[in-house]
Design a protein around this motif. Structure first.
Motif, PDB file in Angstrom:
ATOM      1  N   ASP A  58      37.150  41.834  33.618  1.00 38.79           N
ATOM      2  CA  ASP A  58      38.210  42.100  34.532  1.00 38.79           C
ATOM      3  C   ASP A  58      37.560  41.990  36.065  1.00 38.79           C
ATOM      4  OD1 ASP A  58      40.140  43.182  32.923  1.00 38.79           O
ATOM      5  OD2 ASP A  58      39.332  45.468  33.009  1.00 38.79           O
ATOM      6  N   ILE A  59      36.108  42.401  36.173  1.00 37.70           N
ATOM      7  CA  ILE A  59      35.602  42.214  37.287  1.00 37.70           C
ATOM      8  C   ILE A  59      35.172  40.884  37.800  1.00 37.70           C
ATOM      9  CG2 ILE A  59      33.422  42.864  38.768  1.00 37.70           C
ATOM     10  CD1 ILE A  59      34.303  45.622  38.243  1.00 37.70           C
ATOM     11  N   THR A  60      34.486  40.052  36.643  1.00 42.13           N
ATOM     12  CA  THR A  60      34.289  38.563  36.658  1.00 42.13           C
ATOM     13  C   THR A  60      35.697  37.828  37.315  1.00 42.13           C
ATOM     14  OG1 THR A  60      32.488  39.054  35.252  1.00 42.13           O
ATOM     15  CG2 THR A  60      33.308  36.663  35.509  1.00 42.13           C
ATOM     16  N   TYR A  61      36.703  38.164  36.417  1.00 40.14           N
ATOM     17  CA  TYR A  61      38.157  37.522  36.631  1.00 40.14           C
ATOM     18  C   TYR A  61      38.503  37.775  38.182  1.00 40.14           C
ATOM     19  CZ  TYR A  61      42.756  35.846  36.259  1.00 40.14           C
ATOM     20  OH  TYR A  61      43.866  35.003  36.384  1.00 40.14           O
ATOM     21  N   THR A  62      38.305  38.982  38.632  1.00 43.20           N
ATOM     22  CA  THR A  62      38.673  39.237  39.819  1.00 43.20           C
ATOM     23  C   THR A  62      37.889  38.619  41.164  1.00 43.20           C
ATOM     24  OG1 THR A  62      39.730  41.316  39.212  1.00 43.20           O
ATOM     25  CG2 THR A  62      39.049  41.360  41.525  1.00 43.20           C
ATOM     26  N   PHE A  63      36.571  38.639  40.690  1.00 43.69           N
ATOM     27  CA  PHE A  63      35.746  37.752  41.584  1.00 43.69           C
ATOM     28  C   PHE A  63      36.166  36.464  41.793  1.00 43.69           C
ATOM     29  CE2 PHE A  63      32.752  40.952  41.682  1.00 43.69           C
ATOM     30  CZ  PHE A  63      31.968  41.062  42.887  1.00 43.69           C
ATOM     31  N   LEU A  64      36.536  35.635  40.576  1.00 44.32           N
ATOM     32  CA  LEU A  64      36.879  34.496  40.897  1.00 44.32           C
ATOM     33  C   LEU A  64      38.209  33.988  41.495  1.00 44.32           C
ATOM     34  CD1 LEU A  64      35.911  33.295  37.027  1.00 44.32           C
ATOM     35  CD2 LEU A  64      34.763  32.561  39.202  1.00 44.32           C
ATOM     36  N   GLN A  65      39.184  34.885  41.109  1.00 42.17           N
ATOM     37  CA  GLN A  65      40.516  34.991  41.796  1.00 42.17           C
ATOM     38  C   GLN A  65      40.430  35.190  43.412  1.00 42.17           C
ATOM     39  OE1 GLN A  65      43.383  33.775  40.391  1.00 42.17           O
ATOM     40  NE2 GLN A  65      41.641  33.397  38.593  1.00 42.17           N
ATOM     41  N   LEU A  66      39.428  36.149  43.741  1.00 41.37           N
ATOM     42  CA  LEU A  66      38.974  36.359  45.194  1.00 41.37           C
ATOM     43  C   LEU A  66      38.545  35.298  45.817  1.00 41.37           C
ATOM     44  CD1 LEU A  66      37.868  40.166  44.929  1.00 41.37           C
ATOM     45  CD2 LEU A  66      40.082  39.338  46.299  1.00 41.37           C
ATOM     46  N   LEU A  67      37.597  34.626  45.091  1.00 42.09           N
ATOM     47  CA  LEU A  67      37.087  33.224  45.600  1.00 42.09           C
ATOM     48  C   LEU A  67      37.966  32.219  45.750  1.00 42.09           C
ATOM     49  CD1 LEU A  67      34.576  31.666  46.163  1.00 42.09           C
ATOM     50  CD2 LEU A  67      33.917  31.234  43.769  1.00 42.09           C
ATOM     51  N   ASP A  68      38.684  32.090  44.812  1.00 37.00           N
ATOM     52  CA  ASP A  68      39.670  30.814  44.712  1.00 37.00           C
ATOM     53  C   ASP A  68      40.682  31.080  45.781  1.00 37.00           C
ATOM     54  OD1 ASP A  68      40.893  28.460  43.592  1.00 37.00           O
ATOM     55  OD2 ASP A  68      42.531  29.801  42.880  1.00 37.00           O
ATOM     56  N   GLY A  69      41.020  32.408  46.339  1.00 41.55           N
ATOM     57  CA  GLY A  69      41.964  32.688  47.067  1.00 41.55           C
ATOM     58  C   GLY A  69      41.551  32.792  48.610  1.00 41.55           C
ATOM     59  N   GLY A  70      40.275  32.753  48.704  1.00 38.52           N
ATOM     60  CA  GLY A  70      39.545  32.525  50.150  1.00 38.52           C
ATOM     61  C   GLY A  70      39.426  33.787  50.601  1.00 38.52           C
ATOM     62  N   TYR A  71      39.459  34.867  49.824  1.00 36.28           N
ATOM     63  CA  TYR A  71      39.145  36.297  49.986  1.00 36.28           C
ATOM     64  C   TYR A  71      37.831  36.606  50.392  1.00 36.28           C
ATOM     65  CZ  TYR A  71      44.178  37.200  49.899  1.00 36.28           C
ATOM     66  OH  TYR A  71      45.333  37.131  50.093  1.00 36.28           O
ATOM     67  N   ILE A  72      36.806  35.973  49.631  1.00 37.76           N
ATOM     68  CA  ILE A  72      35.528  36.216  49.799  1.00 37.76           C
ATOM     69  C   ILE A  72      34.940  34.750  49.735  1.00 37.76           C
ATOM     70  CG2 ILE A  72      35.360  38.453  48.516  1.00 37.76           C
ATOM     71  CD1 ILE A  72      34.486  36.860  45.834  1.00 37.76           C
TER      72      ILE A  72
END
Length: 69
Positions: free
Chosen positions: A44-58
């Motif tokens: 869950d956390i890894t997928y969330t990180f990847l989505q935040l990265l892809d979305g430009g949030y991090i």
């Protein structure tokens, strides 16, 4: 996998609380154990990180590593 919006909030607030956003050279594998809990798995956390990265949030560099045994 489906993005869990509560997990997004949890990850962002946890990063902020731990001051991780200001650090450079931190690997996900170093902070992942601090974030995994009864509610959110490592996946869950890894997928969330990847989505935040892809979305430009991090802002982070993503490098895939393959463990060879």
């Amino acid at each position: 996998m489906k993005l869990k919006h509560d997990c997004v909030r949890y990850v962002l607030l946890s990063l902020e609380a731990q001051g991780i956003g200001m650090l450079q050279g931190v690997q996900l594998s170093q902070i992942l154990p601090k974030l995994v809990n009864d509610q959110y798995s490592e996946d869950d956390i890894t997928y969330t990180f990847l989505q935040l990265l892809d979305g430009g949030y991090i802002n982070a560099n993503y490098e895939k590593s393959y463990n060879t045994l």
